[in-house]
Design a protein around this motif. Structure first.
Motif, PDB file in Angstrom:
ATOM      1  N   MET A  26       0.834  -1.175   0.000  1.00  0.00           N
ATOM      2  CA  MET A  26       0.000   0.000   0.000  1.00  0.00           C
ATOM      3  C   MET A  26       0.884   1.246   0.000  1.00  0.00           C
ATOM      4  SD  MET A  26      -2.846   0.963   2.779  1.00  0.00           S
ATOM      5  CE  MET A  26      -3.560   2.543   2.810  1.00  0.00           C
ATOM      6  N   ALA A  27       0.585   2.194  -0.853  1.00  0.00           N
ATOM      7  CA  ALA A  27       1.358   3.430  -0.947  1.00  0.00           C
ATOM      8  C   ALA A  27       1.003   4.344   0.223  1.00  0.00           C
ATOM      9  CB  ALA A  27       1.060   4.134  -2.268  1.00  0.00           C
ATOM     10  N   ALA A  28       2.016   4.811   0.921  1.00  0.00           N
ATOM     11  CA  ALA A  28       1.808   5.686   2.075  1.00  0.00           C
ATOM     12  C   ALA A  28       3.064   6.525   2.304  1.00  0.00           C
ATOM     13  CB  ALA A  28       1.483   4.847   3.307  1.00  0.00           C
ATOM     14  N   PHE A  29       3.054   7.273   3.375  1.00  0.00           N
ATOM     15  CA  PHE A  29       4.225   8.040   3.783  1.00  0.00           C
ATOM     16  C   PHE A  29       4.232   8.084   5.299  1.00  0.00           C
ATOM     17  CE2 PHE A  29       0.769  11.035   3.407  1.00  0.00           C
ATOM     18  CZ  PHE A  29       0.884  11.826   4.536  1.00  0.00           C
ATOM     19  N   SER A  30       5.372   8.391   5.884  1.00  0.00           N
ATOM     20  CA  SER A  30       5.477   8.552   7.326  1.00  0.00           C
ATOM     21  C   SER A  30       6.155   9.872   7.633  1.00  0.00           C
ATOM     22  CB  SER A  30       6.264   7.390   7.946  1.00  0.00           C
ATOM     23  OG  SER A  30       7.582   7.369   7.434  1.00  0.00           O
ATOM     24  N   LEU A  31       5.910  10.372   8.830  1.00  0.00           N
ATOM     25  CA  LEU A  31       6.506  11.635   9.275  1.00  0.00           C
ATOM     26  C   LEU A  31       7.371  11.379  10.498  1.00  0.00           C
ATOM     27  CD1 LEU A  31       3.376  13.994   9.228  1.00  0.00           C
ATOM     28  CD2 LEU A  31       5.140  13.831   7.495  1.00  0.00           C
ATOM     29  N   THR A  32       8.540  11.991  10.526  1.00  0.00           N
ATOM     30  CA  THR A  32       9.390  11.972  11.721  1.00  0.00           C
ATOM     31  C   THR A  32       9.845  13.405  11.977  1.00  0.00           C
ATOM     32  OG1 THR A  32      11.350  11.464  10.397  1.00  0.00           O
ATOM     33  CG2 THR A  32      10.193   9.598  11.403  1.00  0.00           C
ATOM     34  N   SER A  33      10.278  13.661  13.195  1.00  0.00           N
ATOM     35  CA  SER A  33      10.659  15.029  13.559  1.00  0.00           C
ATOM     36  C   SER A  33      11.786  15.026  14.574  1.00  0.00           C
ATOM     37  CB  SER A  33       9.443  15.744  14.158  1.00  0.00           C
ATOM     38  OG  SER A  33       8.994  15.036  15.303  1.00  0.00           O
ATOM     39  N   SER A  34      12.320  16.211  14.817  1.00  0.00           N
ATOM     40  CA  SER A  34      13.346  16.388  15.840  1.00  0.00           C
ATOM     41  C   SER A  34      12.781  17.314  16.918  1.00  0.00           C
ATOM     42  CB  SER A  34      14.614  16.990  15.227  1.00  0.00           C
ATOM     43  OG  SER A  34      14.329  18.228  14.597  1.00  0.00           O
ATOM     44  N   ALA A  35      13.269  17.154  18.147  1.00  0.00           N
ATOM     45  CA  ALA A  35      12.802  17.969  19.271  1.00  0.00           C
ATOM     46  C   ALA A  35      13.273  19.414  19.115  1.00  0.00           C
ATOM     47  CB  ALA A  35      13.316  17.391  20.582  1.00  0.00           C
ATOM     48  N   VAL A  36      12.580  20.323  19.808  1.00  0.00           N
ATOM     49  CA  VAL A  36      12.924  21.744  19.781  1.00  0.00           C
ATOM     50  C   VAL A  36      13.182  22.200  21.210  1.00  0.00           C
ATOM     51  CG1 VAL A  36      12.075  24.071  19.250  1.00  0.00           C
ATOM     52  CG2 VAL A  36      11.475  22.167  17.757  1.00  0.00           C
ATOM     53  N   ASN A  37      14.272  22.918  21.417  1.00  0.00           N
ATOM     54  CA  ASN A  37      14.568  23.495  22.720  1.00  0.00           C
ATOM     55  C   ASN A  37      14.720  24.999  22.539  1.00  0.00           C
ATOM     56  OD1 ASN A  37      15.076  23.569  25.469  1.00  0.00           O
ATOM     57  ND2 ASN A  37      17.291  23.437  25.160  1.00  0.00           N
ATOM     58  N   ILE A  38      13.846  25.757  23.182  1.00  0.00           N
ATOM     59  CA  ILE A  38      13.878  27.221  23.087  1.00  0.00           C
ATOM     60  C   ILE A  38      14.409  27.736  24.417  1.00  0.00           C
ATOM     61  CG2 ILE A  38      12.481  29.293  22.761  1.00  0.00           C
ATOM     62  CD1 ILE A  38      10.612  27.567  21.008  1.00  0.00           C
ATOM     63  N   THR A  39      15.477  28.509  24.371  1.00  0.00           N
ATOM     64  CA  THR A  39      16.186  28.889  25.585  1.00  0.00           C
ATOM     65  C   THR A  39      15.560  30.043  26.361  1.00  0.00           C
ATOM     66  OG1 THR A  39      17.652  30.291  24.279  1.00  0.00           O
ATOM     67  CG2 THR A  39      18.382  28.029  24.724  1.00  0.00           C
ATOM     68  N   SER A  40      14.691  30.840  25.747  1.00  0.00           N
ATOM     69  CA  SER A  40      14.065  31.937  26.483  1.00  0.00           C
ATOM     70  C   SER A  40      12.797  32.387  25.761  1.00  0.00           C
ATOM     71  CB  SER A  40      15.025  33.116  26.622  1.00  0.00           C
ATOM     72  OG  SER A  40      15.307  33.667  25.350  1.00  0.00           O
ATOM     73  N   PRO A  41      11.830  32.905  26.518  1.00  0.00           N
ATOM     74  CA  PRO A  41      10.631  33.441  25.872  1.00  0.00           C
ATOM     75  C   PRO A  41      11.014  34.554  24.890  1.00  0.00           C
ATOM     76  CG  PRO A  41      10.276  33.204  28.226  1.00  0.00           C
ATOM     77  CD  PRO A  41      11.738  32.963  27.975  1.00  0.00           C
ATOM     78  N   GLY A  42      10.392  34.555  23.753  1.00  0.00           N
ATOM     79  CA  GLY A  42      10.680  35.525  22.703  1.00  0.00           C
ATOM     80  C   GLY A  42      11.529  34.946  21.587  1.00  0.00           C
ATOM     81  N   ALA A  43      12.153  33.809  21.845  1.00  0.00           N
ATOM     82  CA  ALA A  43      12.986  33.162  20.834  1.00  0.00           C
ATOM     83  C   ALA A  43      12.137  32.213  19.989  1.00  0.00           C
ATOM     84  CB  ALA A  43      14.114  32.385  21.508  1.00  0.00           C
ATOM     85  N   THR A  44      12.694  31.778  18.883  1.00  0.00           N
ATOM     86  CA  THR A  44      12.026  30.796  18.027  1.00  0.00           C
ATOM     87  C   THR A  44      12.887  29.545  17.962  1.00  0.00           C
ATOM     88  OG1 THR A  44      13.073  31.635  16.025  1.00  0.00           O
ATOM     89  CG2 THR A  44      10.925  32.563  16.582  1.00  0.00           C
ATOM     90  N   GLY A  45      12.258  28.465  17.572  1.00  0.00           N
ATOM     91  CA  GLY A  45      12.978  27.216  17.395  1.00  0.00           C
ATOM     92  C   GLY A  45      12.448  26.506  16.164  1.00  0.00           C
ATOM     93  N   THR A  46      13.252  25.616  15.611  1.00  0.00           N
ATOM     94  CA  THR A  46      12.831  24.891  14.413  1.00  0.00           C
ATOM     95  C   THR A  46      13.037  23.393  14.590  1.00  0.00           C
ATOM     96  OG1 THR A  46      15.003  25.119  13.378  1.00  0.00           O
ATOM     97  CG2 THR A  46      13.349  26.813  12.859  1.00  0.00           C
ATOM     98  N   SER A  47      12.249  22.645  13.849  1.00  0.00           N
ATOM     99  CA  SER A  47      12.369  21.193  13.807  1.00  0.00           C
ATOM    100  C   SER A  47      12.298  20.782  12.348  1.00  0.00           C
ATOM    101  CB  SER A  47      11.220  20.546  14.587  1.00  0.00           C
ATOM    102  OG  SER A  47      11.240  19.140  14.426  1.00  0.00           O
ATOM    103  N   THR A  48      13.107  19.806  11.994  1.00  0.00           N
ATOM    104  CA  THR A  48      13.057  19.275  10.637  1.00  0.00           C
ATOM    105  C   THR A  48      12.039  18.143  10.600  1.00  0.00           C
ATOM    106  OG1 THR A  48      15.357  19.857  10.244  1.00  0.00           O
ATOM    107  CG2 THR A  48      14.393  18.188   8.783  1.00  0.00           C
ATOM    108  N   ILE A  49      11.055  18.288   9.736  1.00  0.00           N
ATOM    109  CA  ILE A  49      10.031  17.262   9.548  1.00  0.00           C
ATOM    110  C   ILE A  49      10.422  16.471   8.303  1.00  0.00           C
ATOM    111  CG2 ILE A  49       7.567  16.807   9.218  1.00  0.00           C
ATOM    112  CD1 ILE A  49       8.297  18.276  11.866  1.00  0.00           C
TER     113      ILE A  49
END
Length: 184
Positions: free
Chosen positions: A1-24
């Motif tokens: 059956m044709a399908a796909f799966s998703l995986t990700s990496s955790a995000v750690n934001i060091t202070s309020p106001g900052a942004t973080g990214t994860s690779t999906i």
């Protein structure tokens, strides 16, 4: 059956106001090819002030072969010092406060006016009722004002752990992955 799966990496934001990214990472299986619409939602602390928000800048991933495709999830937080959320409510409260003050004054005037028997109504009595209602309205209207000097500063996004769920949809195929977000 044709399908796909998703995986990700955790995000750690060091202070309020900052942004973080994860690779999906979207990995096809069973010969899957096509477009996958991506979306995200944030869950976490129930009483959080300004919880994080998320975005998948490329909301559509296109899988054309057997290789994996990546997308970037961005998690945004609110910095400290911004106006507290209650300050926004106070701005909406002022017109309502004026209406309730005027409405209360008018109601009190009418109550006192019709509470006085018709034979005792004279212009002095009416004047005193109106004066009393005006003073009462002014006293009632004095409380509850807020301004920037008395509004506490916003502490920013509440520190703690959050979960971002990234969902990929292609036709009837729906897959998701959870991204752990720590705001320290």
């Amino acid at each position: 059956m044709a399908a796909f799966s998703l995986t990700s990496s955790a995000v750690n934001i060091t202070s309020p106001g900052a942004t973080g990214t994860s690779t999906i990472t979207l990995t096809p299986s069973g010969g899957f090819t096509g477009t996958v619409a991506l979306s995200c939602t944030v869950a976490g602390l129930a009483a959080a002030i300004d919880p994080p928000t998320c975005a998948v800048p490329t909301p559509v991933a296109i899988i054309t072969g057997a290789g994996a495709v990546t997308a970037t999830l961005t998690v945004y937080t609110t910095g400290t010092g911004a106006s507290a959320p209650t300050g926004h409510v106070a701005k909406l409260d002022k017109p309502l406060k004026r209406i309730s003050t005027v409405g209360g004054s008018v109601s009190m005037s009418l109550l006192l006016l019709f509470g006085i028997p018709a034979r005792r109504r004279r212009w002095k009595t009416l004047l005193s009722v109106l004066l009393f209602a005006s003073i009462a309205g002014a006293v009632i209207g004095c409380g509850g004002a807020t301004n920037a000097a008395t509004t506490p500063a916003n502490p920013g996004t509440t520190l703690g752990a959050y979960t971002v769920t990234v969902t990929g949809t292609s036709g009837a195929t729906v897959q998701s992955t959870s991204v752990t977000v720590g705001v320290n």
